[in-house]
Design an enzyme around this catalytic site. Structure first.
Site, PDB file in Angstrom:
ATOM      1  N   THR A 191       0.819  -1.214   0.000  1.00  0.00           N
ATOM      2  CA  THR A 191       0.000   0.000   0.000  1.00  0.00           C
ATOM      3  C   THR A 191       0.851   1.261   0.000  1.00  0.00           C
ATOM      4  O   THR A 191       1.976   1.256   0.519  1.00  0.00           O
ATOM      5  CB  THR A 191      -0.908  -0.022   1.252  1.00  0.00           C
ATOM      6  OG1 THR A 191      -1.500   1.261   1.427  1.00  0.00           O
ATOM      7  CG2 THR A 191      -0.136  -0.334   2.525  1.00  0.00           C
ATOM      8  N   SER A 235       2.524  -2.408   9.938  1.00  0.00           N
ATOM      9  CA  SER A 235       2.573  -3.858   9.688  1.00  0.00           C
ATOM     10  C   SER A 235       2.828  -4.135   8.206  1.00  0.00           C
ATOM     11  O   SER A 235       3.554  -5.070   7.861  1.00  0.00           O
ATOM     12  CB  SER A 235       1.280  -4.533  10.171  1.00  0.00           C
ATOM     13  OG  SER A 235       0.179  -4.161   9.364  1.00  0.00           O
ATOM     14  N   LYS A 236       2.258  -3.311   7.331  1.00  0.00           N
ATOM     15  CA  LYS A 236       2.510  -3.510   5.892  1.00  0.00           C
ATOM     16  C   LYS A 236       3.951  -3.139   5.553  1.00  0.00           C
ATOM     17  O   LYS A 236       4.608  -3.836   4.760  1.00  0.00           O
ATOM     18  CB  LYS A 236       1.536  -2.662   5.046  1.00  0.00           C
ATOM     19  CG  LYS A 236       0.079  -3.064   5.125  1.00  0.00           C
ATOM     20  CD  LYS A 236      -0.238  -4.437   4.561  1.00  0.00           C
ATOM     21  CE  LYS A 236      -0.153  -4.540   3.065  1.00  0.00           C
ATOM     22  NZ  LYS A 236      -0.675  -5.860   2.572  1.00  0.00           N
ATOM     23  N   PRO A 248     -20.360   9.903   8.619  1.00  0.00           N
ATOM     24  CA  PRO A 248     -19.311  10.475   9.479  1.00  0.00           C
ATOM     25  C   PRO A 248     -18.108  10.952   8.670  1.00  0.00           C
ATOM     26  O   PRO A 248     -17.532  10.195   7.893  1.00  0.00           O
ATOM     27  CB  PRO A 248     -18.910   9.301  10.390  1.00  0.00           C
ATOM     28  CG  PRO A 248     -19.382   8.070   9.698  1.00  0.00           C
ATOM     29  CD  PRO A 248     -20.438   8.446   8.714  1.00  0.00           C
TER      30      PRO A 248
HETATM   31  P1  NAD Z   1      -9.985  -6.972   2.648  1.00  0.00           P
HETATM   32  O1  NAD Z   1      -9.940  -6.666   4.108  1.00  0.00           O
HETATM   33  O2  NAD Z   1     -11.231  -6.674   1.880  1.00  0.00           O
HETATM   34  O3  NAD Z   1      -9.655  -8.520   2.404  1.00  0.00           O
HETATM   35  C1  NAD Z   1      -8.648  -9.195   3.086  1.00  0.00           C
HETATM   36  C2  NAD Z   1      -8.850 -10.693   2.875  1.00  0.00           C
HETATM   37  O4  NAD Z   1      -7.770 -11.381   3.558  1.00  0.00           O
HETATM   38  C3  NAD Z   1     -10.150 -11.232   3.472  1.00  0.00           C
HETATM   39  O5  NAD Z   1     -10.783 -12.105   2.566  1.00  0.00           O
HETATM   40  C4  NAD Z   1      -9.694 -11.996   4.715  1.00  0.00           C
HETATM   41  O6  NAD Z   1     -10.549 -13.093   5.057  1.00  0.00           O
HETATM   42  C5  NAD Z   1      -8.314 -12.482   4.283  1.00  0.00           C
HETATM   43  N1  NAD Z   1      -7.421 -12.774   5.421  1.00  0.00           N
HETATM   44  C6  NAD Z   1      -7.182 -11.999   6.504  1.00  0.00           C
HETATM   45  N2  NAD Z   1      -6.321 -12.623   7.333  1.00  0.00           N
HETATM   46  C7  NAD Z   1      -5.983 -13.793   6.741  1.00  0.00           C
HETATM   47  C8  NAD Z   1      -5.107 -14.863   7.087  1.00  0.00           C
HETATM   48  N3  NAD Z   1      -4.416 -14.848   8.233  1.00  0.00           N
HETATM   49  N4  NAD Z   1      -4.991 -15.909   6.242  1.00  0.00           N
HETATM   50  C9  NAD Z   1      -5.720 -15.943   5.079  1.00  0.00           C
HETATM   51  N5  NAD Z   1      -6.565 -14.976   4.704  1.00  0.00           N
HETATM   52  C10 NAD Z   1      -6.693 -13.907   5.530  1.00  0.00           C
HETATM   53  O7  NAD Z   1      -8.737  -6.216   2.016  1.00  0.00           O
HETATM   54  P2  NAD Z   1      -8.584  -5.484   0.605  1.00  0.00           P
HETATM   55  O8  NAD Z   1      -9.055  -4.089   0.739  1.00  0.00           O
HETATM   56  O9  NAD Z   1      -9.114  -6.366  -0.445  1.00  0.00           O
HETATM   57  O10 NAD Z   1      -6.980  -5.438   0.493  1.00  0.00           O
HETATM   58  C11 NAD Z   1      -6.267  -6.531  -0.063  1.00  0.00           C
HETATM   59  C12 NAD Z   1      -4.782  -6.230   0.008  1.00  0.00           C
HETATM   60  O11 NAD Z   1      -4.502  -5.039  -0.721  1.00  0.00           O
HETATM   61  C13 NAD Z   1      -4.261  -5.993   1.420  1.00  0.00           C
HETATM   62  O12 NAD Z   1      -2.999  -6.587   1.524  1.00  0.00           O
HETATM   63  C14 NAD Z   1      -4.168  -4.477   1.537  1.00  0.00           C
HETATM   64  O13 NAD Z   1      -3.146  -4.108   2.429  1.00  0.00           O
HETATM   65  C15 NAD Z   1      -3.820  -4.108   0.114  1.00  0.00           C
HETATM   66  N6  NAD Z   1      -4.247  -2.776  -0.323  1.00  0.00           N
HETATM   67  C16 NAD Z   1      -5.552  -2.374  -0.152  1.00  0.00           C
HETATM   68  C17 NAD Z   1      -5.962  -1.129  -0.629  1.00  0.00           C
HETATM   69  C18 NAD Z   1      -7.379  -0.639  -0.458  1.00  0.00           C
HETATM   70  O14 NAD Z   1      -7.660   0.516  -0.762  1.00  0.00           O
HETATM   71  N7  NAD Z   1      -8.318  -1.468  -0.035  1.00  0.00           N
HETATM   72  C19 NAD Z   1      -5.021  -0.291  -1.251  1.00  0.00           C
HETATM   73  C20 NAD Z   1      -3.693  -0.737  -1.418  1.00  0.00           C
HETATM   74  C21 NAD Z   1      -3.336  -1.987  -0.950  1.00  0.00           C
HETATM   75  O1  DAU Z   2      -4.084   4.106   0.750  1.00  0.00           O
HETATM   76  C1  DAU Z   2      -4.360   2.746   0.648  1.00  0.00           C
HETATM   77  C2  DAU Z   2      -5.168   2.311   1.854  1.00  0.00           C
HETATM   78  O2  DAU Z   2      -6.493   2.824   1.676  1.00  0.00           O
HETATM   79  C3  DAU Z   2      -5.197   0.807   2.045  1.00  0.00           C
HETATM   80  O3  DAU Z   2      -3.890   0.355   2.308  1.00  0.00           O
HETATM   81  C4  DAU Z   2      -6.130   0.417   3.205  1.00  0.00           C
HETATM   82  O4  DAU Z   2      -6.220  -0.996   3.302  1.00  0.00           O
HETATM   83  C5  DAU Z   2      -7.495   0.990   2.912  1.00  0.00           C
HETATM   84  O5  DAU Z   2      -8.371   0.709   3.993  1.00  0.00           O
HETATM   85  C6  DAU Z   2      -7.421   2.501   2.685  1.00  0.00           C
HETATM   86  O6  DAU Z   2      -7.074   3.194   3.916  1.00  0.00           O
HETATM   87  P1  DAU Z   2      -7.790   4.553   4.353  1.00  0.00           P
HETATM   88  O7  DAU Z   2      -7.667   4.715   5.808  1.00  0.00           O
HETATM   89  O8  DAU Z   2      -7.349   5.678   3.491  1.00  0.00           O
HETATM   90  O9  DAU Z   2      -9.306   4.178   3.924  1.00  0.00           O
HETATM   91  P2  DAU Z   2     -10.722   4.468   4.649  1.00  0.00           P
HETATM   92  O10 DAU Z   2     -11.772   4.053   3.659  1.00  0.00           O
HETATM   93  O11 DAU Z   2     -10.792   3.890   6.018  1.00  0.00           O
HETATM   94  O12 DAU Z   2     -10.731   6.054   4.775  1.00  0.00           O
HETATM   95  C7  DAU Z   2     -10.559   6.901   3.657  1.00  0.00           C
HETATM   96  C8  DAU Z   2     -10.506   8.332   4.174  1.00  0.00           C
HETATM   97  O13 DAU Z   2     -11.802   8.699   4.665  1.00  0.00           O
HETATM   98  C9  DAU Z   2      -9.550   8.528   5.330  1.00  0.00           C
HETATM   99  O14 DAU Z   2      -8.956   9.823   5.225  1.00  0.00           O
HETATM  100  C10 DAU Z   2     -10.448   8.477   6.564  1.00  0.00           C
HETATM  101  C11 DAU Z   2     -11.755   9.042   6.067  1.00  0.00           C
HETATM  102  N1  DAU Z   2     -12.985   8.484   6.668  1.00  0.00           N
HETATM  103  C12 DAU Z   2     -13.115   7.136   6.717  1.00  0.00           C
HETATM  104  C13 DAU Z   2     -14.249   6.542   7.243  1.00  0.00           C
HETATM  105  C14 DAU Z   2     -14.400   5.026   7.331  1.00  0.00           C
HETATM  106  C15 DAU Z   2     -13.993   9.330   7.106  1.00  0.00           C
HETATM  107  O15 DAU Z   2     -13.877  10.571   7.033  1.00  0.00           O
HETATM  108  N2  DAU Z   2     -15.118   8.759   7.621  1.00  0.00           N
HETATM  109  C16 DAU Z   2     -15.291   7.402   7.724  1.00  0.00           C
HETATM  110  O16 DAU Z   2     -16.358   6.961   8.241  1.00  0.00           O
END
Ligand code: NAD
Ligand code: DAU
Length: 341
Positions: free
Chosen positions: A120, A147-148, A199
């Site tokens: 990320t 952690s990442k 929120p």
């Molecule tokens: P998510 O939380 O939707 O999905 C995570 C998945 O991992 C789930 O299916 C969960 O059951 C599985 N999991 C968790 N712990 C596990 C374990 N110990 N063993 C096996 N499976 C396990 O996450 P996401 O948003 O799809 O993100 C996927 C990856 O991409 C993550 O590594 C995250 O750090 C990275 N990432 C996410 C974003 C974002 O915006 N969502 C952006 C950049 C990178």
């Molecule tokens: O940048 C990549 C990351 O984006 C990923 O690595 C993470 O797994 C993913 O969860 C995401 O992290 P953020 O913290 O940026 O995403 P989130 O959707 O939680 O929040 C987006 C922005 O909105 C952040 O600035 C916090 C704000 N926020 C979030 C929530 C849930 C609000 O203002 N209100 C809310 O209720």
């Protein structure tokens, strides 16, 4: 090619599996997922009976669950992914994101297979100006980001020490179909549909760099096939927005669907206490993946947000089953009987 996809029942992993099975019909995809609260097999209904797809319920920390499974490459999506949860309790994040990745690195080392680690932009920390490139220092600020960053460091160490064929991708904020409703975009859409307060943390001026999940999946596929071992690739679509702007756009789109005037839902905006250590701005420079691998995002923000709002409106049952907890029973319904035999 036989791909081991970890965390494939989550948001991006399930989007990637659907993409990979349609882009590469000859591939075999094995989805290893522990099915935490974020894992939802209903995300994979479209492909669950494809001959190329196999699901294994298992934990990336457990070496034994992969003992008899063959694959050529691992794509590691599995993680605890939500920043707010990491602030409440960091330990599952350290367990899965660090120890789990370490276990997979050991497996990649033993089997001499390729390893793509999905990371990320949060590992770079926050910046008020400029853009992070792949050489920027890692300065994580939340327990999730730390952690990442730790897992990224382990990948680097395994490349240097054991010469494993690993690559890291660092992507910005994803949005799109099948995102768990705790994250900003689906939370706003669902709360707006339910006429509940939305929120907004702090002053709403924190900036995130948004990318449509399918574009992220195509970039991962490009890195898997064309990336070089030991390299890091930033993935982003040059699309920075303050949160409040994203929220207003989402409310406008939902209002349009409900036949309301465009500003009629803005009264739901509710400024609340800020997230602890809330990073002010994320912004990455994706020129390396663009120039070296020829990847480009295919979906503009306006288009992606419209498609996402449409998807959540057309798939109410999907998120209602999450809110009610019903989705957790899908595994037993699909696999429980088969496992008993
Ligand atoms: P998510 O939380 O939707 O999905 C995570 C998945 O991992 C789930 O299916 C969960 O059951 C599985 N999991 C968790 N712990 C596990 C374990 N110990 N063993 C096996 N499976 C396990 O996450 P996401 O948003 O799809 O993100 C996927 C990856 O991409 C993550 O590594 C995250 O750090 C990275 N990432 C996410 C974003 C974002 O915006 N969502 C952006 C950049 C990178
Ligand atoms: O940048 C990549 C990351 O984006 C990923 O690595 C993470 O797994 C993913 O969860 C995401 O992290 P953020 O913290 O940026 O995403 P989130 O959707 O939680 O929040 C987006 C922005 O909105 C952040 O600035 C916090 C704000 N926020 C979030 C929530 C849930 C609000 O203002 N209100 C809310 O209720």
């Amino acid at each position: 090619m036989k791909l081991l996809v970890t965390g494939g029942a989550g948001f991006i992993g399930s989007n990637y599996i659907r993409y990979a099975l349609s882009a590469h019909p000859d591939y075999r995809v094995i989805n290893l997922d522990r099915l935490t609260y974020a894992g939802n097999l209903e995300n994979l209904r479209e492909v669950e009976s494809s001959p190329g797809y196999t699901f294994i319920k298992g934990d990336i920390r457990d070496r034994d669950c992969l003992r008899d499974v063959e694959f050529d490459a691992i794509i590691n999506f599995a993680a605890e992914s939500h920043v707010d949860r990491s602030i409440l309790d960091a330990s599952p994040f350290l367990q899965t994101n660090i120890m789990g990745t370490h276990n997979l690195l050991e497996i990649a080392r033993e089997r001499a297979c390729a390893f793509l680690h999905v990371s990320t932009d949060e590992v770079y920390g926050s910046t008020e100006t400029g853009f992070f490139n792949e050489a920027s220092p890692l300065q994580p600020n939340s327990p999730y980001a730390a952690s990442k960053a730790s897992s990224d460091m382990l990948v680097r160490a395994y490349v240097e020490t054991y010469k494993i064929r690993a690559m890291i991708t660092r992507c910005s904020n994803n949005y799109g179909p099948y995102q768990f409703p705790e994250k900003l975009v689906p939370l706003v859409i669902i709360n707006a549909l339910n006429r509940r307060p939305v929120p907004v943390y702090g002053d709403g001026m924190n900036v995130r760099d948004w990318i449509y999940a399918e574009d992220h999946c195509r970039a991962i596929d490009a890195v898997l096939h064309k990336g070089s071992a030991g390299e890091v690739y930033n993935i982003g679509s040059r699309n920075e927005r303050p949160n409040i702007e994203v929220i207003r756009l989402l409310l406008e789109k939902v209002a349009g669907h409900l036949g309301l005037n465009k500003d009629e839902l803005t009264g739901l905006i509710n400024f609340v206490r800020d997230r602890e250590g809330h990073d002010r701005r994320y912004a990455i420079d994706p020129s390396k993946v663009e120039k070296q691998l020829g990847w480009r995002p295919g979906t503009s923000f306006e288009e992606g947000i419209s498609k996402t709002v449409d998807w959540y409106i057309s798939n109410r049952q999907w998120w209602q089953r999450i809110i009610s907890g019903e989705y957790m029973k899908y595994y037993d319904a699909q696999y429980g009987e088969r496992l008993k035999k």
